[in-house]
Design an enzyme around this catalytic site. Structure first.
Site, PDB file in Angstrom:
ATOM      1  N   CYS A 178       0.786  -1.241   0.000  1.00 26.55           N
ATOM      2  CA  CYS A 178       0.000   0.000   0.000  1.00 26.55           C
ATOM      3  C   CYS A 178       0.820   1.294   0.000  1.00 26.55           C
ATOM      4  O   CYS A 178       0.460   2.225  -0.743  1.00 26.55           O
ATOM      5  CB  CYS A 178      -1.029  -0.011   1.121  1.00 26.55           C
ATOM      6  SG  CYS A 178      -0.621  -0.948   2.581  1.00 26.55           S
ATOM      7  N   ARG A 234       7.368 -11.059   4.991  1.00 27.73           N
ATOM      8  CA  ARG A 234       6.973 -10.884   6.390  1.00 27.73           C
ATOM      9  C   ARG A 234       7.674 -11.939   7.227  1.00 27.73           C
ATOM     10  O   ARG A 234       7.718 -13.107   6.846  1.00 27.73           O
ATOM     11  CB  ARG A 234       5.451 -11.021   6.549  1.00 27.73           C
ATOM     12  CG  ARG A 234       4.665  -9.998   5.753  1.00 27.73           C
ATOM     13  CD  ARG A 234       3.172 -10.176   5.916  1.00 27.73           C
ATOM     14  NE  ARG A 234       2.443  -9.281   5.029  1.00 27.73           N
ATOM     15  CZ  ARG A 234       1.122  -9.246   4.917  1.00 27.73           C
ATOM     16  NH1 ARG A 234       0.390 -10.071   5.651  1.00 27.73           N
ATOM     17  NH2 ARG A 234       0.534  -8.402   4.088  1.00 27.73           N
ATOM     18  N   GLN A 241       1.127 -10.858  -3.449  1.00 32.38           N
ATOM     19  CA  GLN A 241      -0.216 -10.462  -3.031  1.00 32.38           C
ATOM     20  C   GLN A 241      -0.903  -9.721  -4.173  1.00 32.38           C
ATOM     21  O   GLN A 241      -0.336  -8.792  -4.748  1.00 32.38           O
ATOM     22  CB  GLN A 241      -0.143  -9.574  -1.791  1.00 32.38           C
ATOM     23  CG  GLN A 241      -1.477  -9.381  -1.111  1.00 32.38           C
ATOM     24  CD  GLN A 241      -1.310  -8.923   0.331  1.00 32.38           C
ATOM     25  OE1 GLN A 241      -0.411  -8.164   0.650  1.00 32.38           O
ATOM     26  NE2 GLN A 241      -2.172  -9.378   1.213  1.00 32.38           N
ATOM     27  N   ASP A 258      -2.848  -7.291  -4.743  1.00 37.05           N
ATOM     28  CA  ASP A 258      -3.387  -6.077  -4.155  1.00 37.05           C
ATOM     29  C   ASP A 258      -4.052  -5.186  -5.196  1.00 37.05           C
ATOM     30  O   ASP A 258      -3.721  -5.230  -6.378  1.00 37.05           O
ATOM     31  CB  ASP A 258      -2.251  -5.251  -3.536  1.00 37.05           C
ATOM     32  CG  ASP A 258      -2.129  -5.476  -2.050  1.00 37.05           C
ATOM     33  OD1 ASP A 258      -3.165  -5.682  -1.406  1.00 37.05           O
ATOM     34  OD2 ASP A 258      -1.004  -5.445  -1.534  1.00 37.05           O
ATOM     35  N   HIS A 308      -5.387  -0.879  -4.889  1.00 35.65           N
ATOM     36  CA  HIS A 308      -5.678   0.280  -4.048  1.00 35.65           C
ATOM     37  C   HIS A 308      -6.540   1.237  -4.853  1.00 35.65           C
ATOM     38  O   HIS A 308      -6.170   1.626  -5.963  1.00 35.65           O
ATOM     39  CB  HIS A 308      -4.387   0.922  -3.552  1.00 35.65           C
ATOM     40  CG  HIS A 308      -3.573  -0.018  -2.726  1.00 35.65           C
ATOM     41  ND1 HIS A 308      -2.488  -0.708  -3.220  1.00 35.65           N
ATOM     42  CD2 HIS A 308      -3.749  -0.449  -1.450  1.00 35.65           C
ATOM     43  CE1 HIS A 308      -2.010  -1.497  -2.278  1.00 35.65           C
ATOM     44  NE2 HIS A 308      -2.761  -1.370  -1.195  1.00 35.65           N
ATOM     45  N   LYS A 354     -12.771  -3.605   7.889  1.00 33.76           N
ATOM     46  CA  LYS A 354     -12.650  -4.396   6.665  1.00 33.76           C
ATOM     47  C   LYS A 354     -13.772  -5.413   6.549  1.00 33.76           C
ATOM     48  O   LYS A 354     -14.410  -5.771   7.546  1.00 33.76           O
ATOM     49  CB  LYS A 354     -11.297  -5.115   6.626  1.00 33.76           C
ATOM     50  CG  LYS A 354     -11.052  -6.064   7.795  1.00 33.76           C
ATOM     51  CD  LYS A 354      -9.705  -6.766   7.696  1.00 33.76           C
ATOM     52  CE  LYS A 354      -9.485  -7.704   8.874  1.00 33.76           C
ATOM     53  NZ  LYS A 354      -8.320  -8.582   8.691  1.00 33.76           N
ATOM     54  N   HIS A 411      -8.253  -0.648   0.277  1.00 37.43           N
ATOM     55  CA  HIS A 411      -7.295  -1.721   0.034  1.00 37.43           C
ATOM     56  C   HIS A 411      -8.113  -2.981  -0.230  1.00 37.43           C
ATOM     57  O   HIS A 411      -9.073  -3.246   0.490  1.00 37.43           O
ATOM     58  CB  HIS A 411      -6.432  -1.998   1.267  1.00 37.43           C
ATOM     59  CG  HIS A 411      -5.765  -0.796   1.864  1.00 37.43           C
ATOM     60  ND1 HIS A 411      -4.397  -0.657   1.892  1.00 37.43           N
ATOM     61  CD2 HIS A 411      -6.270   0.298   2.481  1.00 37.43           C
ATOM     62  CE1 HIS A 411      -4.092   0.483   2.507  1.00 37.43           C
ATOM     63  NE2 HIS A 411      -5.212   1.069   2.874  1.00 37.43           N
TER      64      HIS A 411
END
Length: 587
Positions: A286, A315, A333, A335, A337, A416, A462
Site C-alpha cells: 500500500c 513478512r 499479493q 493487491d 488500491h 474491513k 485496500h
C-alpha cells in the site's frame, strides 16, 4: 445438554455452544489424565479451539510426550469419564487464588492471575482431584464426554513469546457424539490425502529448501499454474477498469513510519542498510501505491483510480509456524488500491465485492462475510472509524449480503470486510478482503481538486481477491486434490502410446495439440499402458488422457479417457475444438 456456569447455576447449553463446551471439558479431562501419569507436570493454557482443544504443559526434566504415549493418555481419560466425576465451580479473591495455585505448584496459573485486571473474577472448576482456573462453562459430569481423540503434539512457547520457555502442546478434538467424531476423523484422513505439500511435491508444483526456510521455489508446473491465475486476474481487472502498477521491493524506513506500518508491524518486517540509511523490504504494497497516486496532481474527474499490483512482499514468521504454502515468509499479493471520492465509496465497495464474488464462483467456492471493526491498536479518530464502518455496512446492505460482525479484528488503519471461503472438505479460509482507510491518505497528505476548486482528501480502499497467490494455490491444490480444471492444469492432456508401433502417430497427435495451444505431454517410455495410466492419474492428474494403439492408428482417431475413467473414441479435430472451448471459457 446441561452445563455448569461459573456463577454456579446449571442450565441447558445453547446448541451453537455445545461443541465448544465439550472440547473445553475434554481439555480439563486430558490435563487430569496427564497429571495422573506425570505427577510433576505443570499446566499453562488449555483452551477449546475451532478444530478441537489443546493444553500447553511443562513436563519434568527428562520426561516427554509423543504420539506413542497417546493410547495411555486416552485410556486414562476414558477411566476418568467412567468414574463420572462431578464438575464443581468456586470463586476466590485474588490473594486466596494465588495461594491455592502456589500450594498446588501451578506457577503458570500464578503468573496468569498476575496478568488479569484488578477487578477480574477468578473462578475454578474441579473434577475429582483436579482443579483448574477457568471461566467455563463445563459439562456437569465427566461421563457426558462421549467422543474424543488426541490428534498431535508440538512445541509452543509460553504466552507465544520465543523468549519464554518452550512447552509441550498436546492437541485433541472432541464432539458431542461418536458419529460427529467419526466424520471429523474421516475428513482429517481426506485432508491428509489432499495435503498440498505432498501433492505439490508429486506434481512438481513447488518445493521448499532448508537453505531458504519459508521462501517457496516454484517449479515449471507451478509456474504454469501461477501464470494462469495471474492471466485470469489481469483479464478481469482490465475489464473492471483497473490499471496495473509495480512498486519497489525495498523502500526507506521513513516511508513505513509515515504509513504507520513501522509502529504497528516492525516485528514482522525485514530491514537492511543502504548508503548508511535503514531501508525495509516491503511487507505490504500500500505505501508504494500511495506514492504512485501522489506522483502528480488529480482532479475529481480522475477518481475513482483503481490501481492493481501483483506485489512480492516479505513478512517475518517464526520458523515453527511455517507450513508449506499456507504460512510463508515471502508471497505475491494480488493487491489493489482504490482512491475514491466520498460520493463514490458505496458504489466502489459494491463493485469490489461483486468482482471477488465472481472469482470465487469461478472456482466453485462458497463463502461467508465478516465485517471486522476497530482494533485496540488503531490509528485515527472515532469519527473516521464510525464513518468507515458505516460505509462498509451500507455497501453490504445494498448488496443484500448476510454478514457477521467480528469485533476488534479490523486493520490498524481501518475496518474491513473479510471473505471466508469454504473448500470441498468444509474447511474455511480467509482470503479476499476489502479494507477502508481514511488514515493513510491523511498521513501522506493525499489530495484531489474538487469541482469547486477546493482541495479534498480521497478515501483509500485496500483489497485483495486471491490474497496470497501462494496460499491460494495451496488451497486450490487441496480443494481439487490436484485435479485442476482444464484451464489451470499444468498438463492438460497426457498422450499414451500403447506400443512402439503407435509412437509416430502419438507424436503427431501431441504436435497437433501443442499447435492448438493445449498443454500436452507425450509418454514414450517402454512401459505397459496400464502402468502409464495409473501413474498419470496419480501424479500428473491431467483432465484427459489419450490412449493411442494400433486400432487408433488404423482408424485415424483417438481414444479419450477423462476423469470419470470412461474411455471413448473421438476424432482429433473434435477433441481439440472441445478442449479449446473448455480452456477459453475457463470452465
Amino acid at each position: 445438554m446441561k452445563v455448569l456456569y461459573n456463577d454456579g447455576h446449571v442450565d441447558e447449553c445453547p446448541a451453537e455452544e455445545v461443541t465448544h463446551v465439550v472440547r473445553h471439558s475434554a481439555a480439563h479431562i486430558m490435563a487430569q489424565a496427564i497429571k495422573r501419569l506425570y505427577p510433576e507436570a505443570d499446566f499453562a493454557y488449555g483452551p477449546a479451539t475451532d478444530n478441537g482443544f489443546y493444553y500447553d504443559i511443562d513436563l519434568p526434566e527428562g520426561a516427554k510426550i509423543s504420539e506413542e504415549d497417546f493410547p495411555a493418555i486416552e485410556a486414562e481419560m476414558k477411566k476418568i469419564v467412567k468414574e463420572n466425576l462431578k464438575f464443581t465451580v468456586f470463586e476466590l479473591p485474588r490473594e486466596e487464588a494465588v495461594a491455592l495455585m502456589q500450594e498446588r505448584g501451578e506457577k503458570y496459573k500464578v503468573e496468569h492471575i498476575g496478568d488479569l485486571p484488578e477487578d477480574a473474577r477468578i473462578t475454578f472448576y474441579q473434577q475429582g482431584e483436579y482443579i483448574d482456573m477457568c471461566v467455563g462453562p463445563h459439562l456437569t459430569y465427566t461421563k457426558a464426554l462421549k467422543a474424543f481423540k488426541l490428534t498431535g503434539v508440538s512445541g509452543a512457547y509460553w504466552k507465544g513469546d520465543s523468549s519464554n520457555k518452550m512447552l509441550t502442546r498436546v492437541n485433541g478434538t472432541a464432539f458431542a457424539t461418536k458419529d460427529e467424531l467419526d466424520e471429523h476423523l474421516r475428513l482429517l484422513e481426506e485432508a491428509k490425502k489432499r495435503d498440498h505439500r505432498k501433492i505439490g511435491r508429486e506434481m512438481d508444483i513447488f518445493m521448499m529448501r532448508d537453505e531458504a526456510p519459508g521462501f517457496p521455489f516454484f517449479l515449471p508446473n507451478g509456474m504454469v499454474l501461477k501464470n494462469q491465475l495471474l492471466d485470469y486476474w489481469r483479464e478481469i481487472h482490465h475489464k473492471a477498469g483497473y490499471v496495473e502498477i509495480s512498486t519497489p521491493l525495498i523502500m526507506n524506513k521513513q516511508l513505513w513510519k509515515t504509513s504507520g506500518h513501522w509502529d504497528h508491524y516492525k516485528d514482522n518486517m525485514y530491514s537492511t542498510i543502504i548508503d548508511d540509511e535503514e531501508y525495509c523490504i516491503k511487507p505490504m504494497n500500500c505505501p508504494g501505491g500511495v506514492l504512485v497516486y501522489k506522483s502528480h496532481p488529480h482532479s475529481y474527474r480522475d477518481l475513482p483510480i483503481r490501481a492493481g499490483e501483483i506485489g512480492l512482499v516479505h513478512r517475518h514468521e517464526l520458523r515453527g509456524a511455517l507450513h508449506g504454502l499456507f504460512r510463508v515468509r515471502c508471497f505475491s499479493q494480488d493487491d489493489a488500491h482504490l482512491f475514491v471520492r466520498p460520493d463514490q465509496l458505496t458504489d466502489e465497495i459494491v463493485g469490489v465485492v461483486n468482482l471477488i464474488d465472481s472469482v470465487y464462483q469461478k472456482f466453485g467456492f462458497t463463502y461467508h462475510l465478516e465485517l471486522s471493526t476497530r482494533p485496540e491498536d488503531s490509528m485515527g479518530s472515532d469519527e473516521d472509524w464510525e464513518r468507515a464502518e458505516a460505509g462498509l455496512k451500507e455497501a453490504l446492505e445494498r448488496l443484500g449480503k448476510d454478514y457477521v460482525i467480528n469485533e476488534g479484528d479490523g486493520a490498524f488503519y481501518g475496518p474491513k470486510i473479510d471473505f471466508h471461503l469454504e473448500d470441498s472438505l468444509g474447511r474455511t479460509w480467509q482470503c479476499g478482503t476489502v479494507q477502508l482507510d481514511f488514515q493513510m491518505p491523511q498521513n501522506f497528505d493525499l489530495e484531489y481538486v474538487d469541482a469547486d476548486g477546493s482541495k479534498k482528501r480521497p478515501i483509500m480502499l485496500h483489497r485483495v481477491c486471491f490474497g496470497s497467490i501462494e496460499r491460494f494455490i495451496g488451497i486450490l491444490i487441496e480443494h481439487f486434490e490436484g485435479k485442476f480444471p482444464c484451464w489451470l492444469a499444468p498438463c492438460q492432456v497426457k498422450v499414451l502410446p500403447v506400443s512402439e508401433k503407435s509412437r509416430d502417430y502419438a507424436r503427431g497427435v501431441t504436435e497437433r495439440l501443442e499447435a492448438a495451444g493445449i498443454r500436452a505431454v507425450l509418454d514414450e517410455r517402454d512401459e505397459k499402458v496400464g502402468y502409464k495410466i495409473r501413474e498419470a492419474r496419480n501424479i500428473d492428474r491431467p483432465p484427459y488422457m489419450l490412449i493411442i494403439g494400433e486400432q487408433e492408428v488404423e482408424a485415424g482417431n483417438i481414444s479419450v479417457r477423462d476423469r470419470s475413467n470412461e474411455t471413448h473414441a473421438e476424432e482429433l479435430d473434435s477433441f481439440i475444438a472441445r478442449v479449446r472451448e473448455e480452456i477459453d471459457e475457463r470452465r
